[in-house]
Design a protein around this motif. Structure first.
Motif, PDB file in Angstrom:
ATOM      1  N   ARG A  30       0.851  -1.190   0.000  1.00 15.95           N
ATOM      2  CA  ARG A  30       0.000   0.000   0.000  1.00 15.95           C
ATOM      3  C   ARG A  30       0.898   1.255   0.000  1.00 15.95           C
ATOM      4  O   ARG A  30       2.094   1.163   0.267  1.00 15.95           O
ATOM      5  CB  ARG A  30      -0.988   0.011   1.184  1.00 15.95           C
ATOM      6  N   ASP A  61      -5.857   5.470   2.225  1.00 14.60           N
ATOM      7  CA  ASP A  61      -5.845   4.879   0.874  1.00 14.60           C
ATOM      8  C   ASP A  61      -7.069   5.337   0.084  1.00 14.60           C
ATOM      9  O   ASP A  61      -6.987   5.620  -1.112  1.00 14.60           O
ATOM     10  CB  ASP A  61      -5.828   3.341   0.961  1.00 14.60           C
ATOM     11  N   THR A  95      -4.994  -2.150  -0.526  1.00 15.99           N
ATOM     12  CA  THR A  95      -5.294  -1.755   0.851  1.00 15.99           C
ATOM     13  C   THR A  95      -5.679  -2.992   1.660  1.00 15.99           C
ATOM     14  O   THR A  95      -5.774  -4.099   1.112  1.00 15.99           O
ATOM     15  CB  THR A  95      -6.388  -0.665   0.902  1.00 15.99           C
ATOM     16  N   ARG A 102      -4.293   0.196  -6.601  1.00 17.08           N
ATOM     17  CA  ARG A 102      -3.906   0.511  -5.229  1.00 17.08           C
ATOM     18  C   ARG A 102      -4.221  -0.712  -4.375  1.00 17.08           C
ATOM     19  O   ARG A 102      -5.261  -1.352  -4.565  1.00 17.08           O
ATOM     20  CB  ARG A 102      -4.748   1.703  -4.766  1.00 17.08           C
TER      21      ARG A 102
END
Ligand code: URA
Length: 288
Positions: free
Chosen positions: A229, A265, A243, A241
């Motif tokens: 992350r 995030d 998370t 991305r």
């Protein structure tokens, strides 16, 4: 001429040119693994190898003399004109998807995806669990409720985004009741052609991989979320991305620091999507 003869001819040409390796994408590897397994399942059949192609993934494809089993090449082809029609077409192919079914380690019910077929944001989890299998929808159990909370805080409804899983079937366990297990890499790989096709249809501006297992399936990386992350990755040209999985927040209900990381995030995603962010949203964890 069998269906693999043109491929064998091509590989021979490469070998004559001195090539020793061929690069294969994940879909091709899935097909070859299924072919290899199909061959292994016939131990009584005399096998005379004619040639061996070393593959970059370390697998070995053995080219057989007659009688060769005709390989079944599994391809995902979305029919229809609108994204919704194309996704529906994928969904109908997924139920009997042989590379996944033939593993014998996944349960029967197929759980596909939910949400907006042209969403800017796509979330990818690992596999359906008990509740998801029952309702045939991703993220509807406790982790799903946590996810809904996060989405609402971002200003999204579930129907604004597209939610899918790497593995389209609940991973099976002995004497299974409500207990779930994570999908294996092999199980996720078997379903990856669908995820790829979904991404090609939805064309999200970015993707969020929920948890280390989803990140492993998507990015082929075995790293803790903490290491992945905080930076952008890429899948098929789309920014990704990573998370924490919402269930991690359930297990760490007391750990505000972990919720803060997930929220951070999400703020990055909102910035990336050029969504308006209120002062209240920016300061969720700073007491403002
Ligand atoms: N966890 C996942 O990764 N996906 C689901 O659909 C449910 C729980």
């Amino acid at each position: 001429m069998s269906r693999v003869d043109p491929l064998i001819g091509y590989l021979k040409q490469l070998a004559q040119r001195g090539e020793t390796h061929v690069r294969l994408d994940e879909e091709a590897r899935t097909v070859l693994r299924a072919y290899y397994r199909a061959g292994k399942a016939r131990p009584k059949q005399p096998i005379r190898t004619r040639g061996v192609a070393s593959l970059s993934a370390g697998a070995t494809a053995v080219v057989r003399e007659e009688p060769a089993p005709s390989p079944t090449i599994h391809t995902v082809h979305a029919q229809g004109t609108t994204p919704a029609e194309q996704l529906a077409s994928l969904q109908s192919q997924a139920q009997n998807w042989d590379p996944a079914r033939s593993l014998g380690s996944l349960r029967e019910t197929m759980v596909f995806a939910v949400g907006n077929p042209t969403a800017d944001l796509m979330l990818v989890g690992e596999a359906p669990g008990y509740e998801e299998e029952r309702k045939r929808e991703p993220f509807v159990g406790r982790a799903g409720q946590k996810l809904d909370q996060i989405l609402r805080a971002m200003g999204f409804q579930r129907s604004d985004i597209y939610i899918s899983n790497l593995c389209k079937f609940r991973p099976a366990l002995k004497n299974q009741t409500t207990n779930n297990r994570k999908p294996t890499r092999q199980e996720m790989d078997a379903c990856l052609p669908f995820v790829r096709a979904e991404i090609a249809i939805v064309k999200p501006k970015c993707i969020v991989a929920l948890g280390a297992t989803a990140a492993e399936g998507l990015l082929a990386r075995q790293d803790p979320v903490g290491r992945m992350r905080g930076s952008w990755h890429e899948f098929e040209g789309i920014p990704v991305r990573v998370t924490y999985h919402p269930s991690y927040l359930l297990h760490n209900e007391a750990a505000v620091s972990e919720k803060m990381k997930v929220w951070d995030d999400m703020l990055t995603i909102m910035d990336f999507l050029e969504m308006p962010i209120s002062v209240k949203q920016r300061g969720f964890f700073s007491g403002k």
